[in-house]
Every structure is written in structure tokens, then in C-alpha cells.
Design a protein around this motif. Structure first.
Motif, PDB file in Angstrom:
ATOM      1  N   LEU A  59      27.924  -8.526  -5.620  1.00 56.30           N
ATOM      2  CA  LEU A  59      27.805  -9.038  -4.618  1.00 56.30           C
ATOM      3  C   LEU A  59      26.472  -8.493  -3.880  1.00 56.30           C
ATOM      4  O   LEU A  59      26.443  -7.509  -3.719  1.00 56.30           O
ATOM      5  CB  LEU A  59      29.076  -9.245  -3.514  1.00 56.30           C
ATOM      6  N   TRP A  60      25.535  -9.267  -3.653  1.00 56.53           N
ATOM      7  CA  TRP A  60      24.240  -8.606  -3.148  1.00 56.53           C
ATOM      8  C   TRP A  60      24.294  -9.007  -1.604  1.00 56.53           C
ATOM      9  O   TRP A  60      24.049 -10.168  -1.157  1.00 56.53           O
ATOM     10  CB  TRP A  60      23.145  -9.366  -3.985  1.00 56.53           C
ATOM     11  N   VAL A  61      24.352  -8.011  -0.941  1.00 57.60           N
ATOM     12  CA  VAL A  61      24.644  -8.286   0.447  1.00 57.60           C
ATOM     13  C   VAL A  61      23.265  -7.669   1.064  1.00 57.60           C
ATOM     14  O   VAL A  61      23.447  -6.511   1.757  1.00 57.60           O
ATOM     15  CB  VAL A  61      25.881  -7.471   1.050  1.00 57.60           C
ATOM     16  N   ARG A  62      22.393  -8.554   1.236  1.00 58.37           N
ATOM     17  CA  ARG A  62      21.057  -8.161   1.951  1.00 58.37           C
ATOM     18  C   ARG A  62      21.066  -8.338   3.395  1.00 58.37           C
ATOM     19  O   ARG A  62      21.830  -9.316   3.701  1.00 58.37           O
ATOM     20  CB  ARG A  62      19.905  -9.018   1.199  1.00 58.37           C
ATOM     21  N   PRO A  63      20.573  -7.543   4.172  1.00 61.21           N
ATOM     22  CA  PRO A  63      20.422  -7.720   5.521  1.00 61.21           C
ATOM     23  C   PRO A  63      19.944  -9.099   5.955  1.00 61.21           C
ATOM     24  O   PRO A  63      18.821  -9.615   5.392  1.00 61.21           O
ATOM     25  CB  PRO A  63      19.438  -6.768   6.003  1.00 61.21           C
ATOM     26  N   ASP A  64      20.486  -9.723   7.030  1.00 62.21           N
ATOM     27  CA  ASP A  64      20.231 -10.949   7.624  1.00 62.21           C
ATOM     28  C   ASP A  64      20.035 -12.016   6.626  1.00 62.21           C
ATOM     29  O   ASP A  64      19.330 -13.115   6.793  1.00 62.21           O
ATOM     30  CB  ASP A  64      18.834 -11.040   8.229  1.00 62.21           C
ATOM     31  N   ARG A  65      20.823 -12.096   5.538  1.00 62.84           N
ATOM     32  CA  ARG A  65      20.735 -13.131   4.403  1.00 62.84           C
ATOM     33  C   ARG A  65      22.271 -13.480   3.995  1.00 62.84           C
ATOM     34  O   ARG A  65      23.239 -12.568   4.174  1.00 62.84           O
ATOM     35  CB  ARG A  65      20.154 -12.812   3.097  1.00 62.84           C
ATOM     36  N   VAL A  66      22.592 -14.514   3.742  1.00 60.61           N
ATOM     37  CA  VAL A  66      23.771 -14.827   3.238  1.00 60.61           C
ATOM     38  C   VAL A  66      24.113 -14.148   1.861  1.00 60.61           C
ATOM     39  O   VAL A  66      23.392 -14.282   0.906  1.00 60.61           O
ATOM     40  CB  VAL A  66      23.992 -16.503   3.006  1.00 60.61           C
ATOM     41  N   PRO A  67      25.146 -13.604   1.491  1.00 58.83           N
ATOM     42  CA  PRO A  67      25.535 -12.738   0.435  1.00 58.83           C
ATOM     43  C   PRO A  67      25.440 -13.483  -0.578  1.00 58.83           C
ATOM     44  O   PRO A  67      26.008 -14.726  -0.770  1.00 58.83           O
ATOM     45  CB  PRO A  67      27.176 -12.232   0.690  1.00 58.83           C
TER      46      PRO A  67
END
Length: 207
Positions: A59-67
Motif C-alpha cells: 500500500l502506497w500511502v502518500r501524503p494528501d492522496r488516496v492510498p
């Protein structure tokens, strides 16, 4: 008699088709981002390293973005970084308005249908679609990305190429035989937005 002549003289102007819309700032920025990547790949590797810490498994959990659930996790990102560290820089991409028009038309075709492929609703492939608009030379290619509305994120998605075994999008990005490009975006039924990028050695609108 004079009125009739004036009316007849105006007919060709009335029959002209409206000019296609010019590329947006976003579409131009996508091409510029790809060009920067080709010219300075090692510098671009730094952008990718900044993203490593945002993985939680696949899971790519970038800030201010939908995972974003990836197929390969951080392994694909690390491979892209290693590629950028070793690849020989290639020449810049020149923006081409005709290629942007072709890309936008394909995006507008596949977006409402929820498609993400390179075949149009009428069965056309890239070379046929370019032939409708003008004349192309040498090699042509096409990349398609979804979800991203930031030029850099569009390019990173294609560069990392998660889940694409042959890294075909990455190959197009660094193909030295491709010198011009145009990007076109449209709303997408399932993935919010789709961005199509058409590349060519050369392309001239009209015949």
C-alpha cells in the motif's frame, strides 16, 4: 448583385471546421516533466527516493492522496531508482501540438467507456489515428496513465511501471528514437482522469 457576391465569398469561411483546442498547461507540463526525466535521470532518482518511506507493504500511502494498492510494493520503486542511476541520458522531448491533439482525442474516446487500452472504439490503433491528422516519421509509441492529476505523478507512475513485467512505459520514456510528444487528458469513468501521451520521431499536422 453585390450582396450575392459578398455572400458567396463568405461561404468558404463558414464551412471551415473550428480549430482544435490548444493543449492545456497541464498537458504541456507532462511533456516537460518527461523531457526533464530523460535529460537528468540521476537527479530524478532523488524524487523517487523521497517516496520510499510511504509504503506500508504493497500500500502506497502518500501524503494528501488516496492510498494506492500496488502489485509489487517498494520493489518496483527501487528498481526504477536503480535504472535511473545507471541509464544513459537521452535527448529532450519537443512538445508537438498535433500529437497532443491525437492523444486528447484518444483520451476522450476511452475515458467515458472506462477503457485504458490503445485501441479506439472504432478499432483504430495509434498509427491509424495519427494518419487521420497528419504525417508521422520514424517510430511512434503511446503511454496511458490514470488517476494522477499532477504532471510529476503522471510521469512517476509510468516510470515505476508497477505491475508491467516488460516495463514498456518506461522503455517509451527513454526511447532515443522518440523526439516529440504530446499529452492529452480527459475525465475517466472509473479512474477519475486518464492521460494519453503520444510520441513520434516526427509528426506534421495536415497532408
Amino acid at each position: 448583385m453585390r450582396l450575392n457576391l459578398l455572400f458567396l465569398a463568405a461561404l468558404p469561411l463558414l464551412a471551415q471546421a473550428p480549430a482544435p483546442p490548444k493543449a492545456t498547461a497541464f498537458e504541456r507540463a507532462v511533456v516537460q516533466e518527461m523531457s526533464d526525466l530523460r535529460v537528468r535521470p540521476k537527479a530524478y532518482a532523488r524524487h523517487l527516493r523521497e517516496l520510499r518511506g510511504w509504503f506500508e507493504g504493497k500500500l502506497w500511502v502518500r501524503p494528501d492522496r488516496v492510498p494506492l494498492r500496488t502489485e509489487e510494493g517498494v520493489a518496483a520503486l527501487d528498481e526504477a531508482i536503480a535504472f535511473l542511476e545507471s541509464v544513459t541520458p537521452v535527448g529532450p522531448l519537443r512538445f508537438n501540438e498535433g500529437l497532443a491533439q491525437a492523444a486528447r482525442l484518444h483520451a476522450q474516446d476511452i475515458g467515458p467507456r472506462g477503457a485504458i487500452g490503445h485501441v479506439g472504439a472504432d478499432g483504430s490503433r495509434l498509427s491509424a489515428r495519427l494518419n487521420r491528422l497528419g504525417t508521422w516519421q520514424g517510430t511512434v509509441a503511446e503511454n496511458i496513465g490514470t488517476l494522477e492529476e499532477d504532471p510529476r505523478q503522471v510521469v512517476i507512475q509510468l516510470l515505476v511501471d508497477d505491475g508491467v513485467p516488460d516495463r514498456g512505459h518506461r522503455h517509451n520514456l527513454f526511447n532515443p528514437d522518440l523526439h516529440q510528444a504530446g499529452a492529452g487528458s480527459a475525465p475517466h469513468r472509473d479512474y477519475r482522469v486518464v492521460t494519453v501521451i503520444d510520441y513520434a520521431d516526427g509528426f506534421v499536422v495536415g497532408r
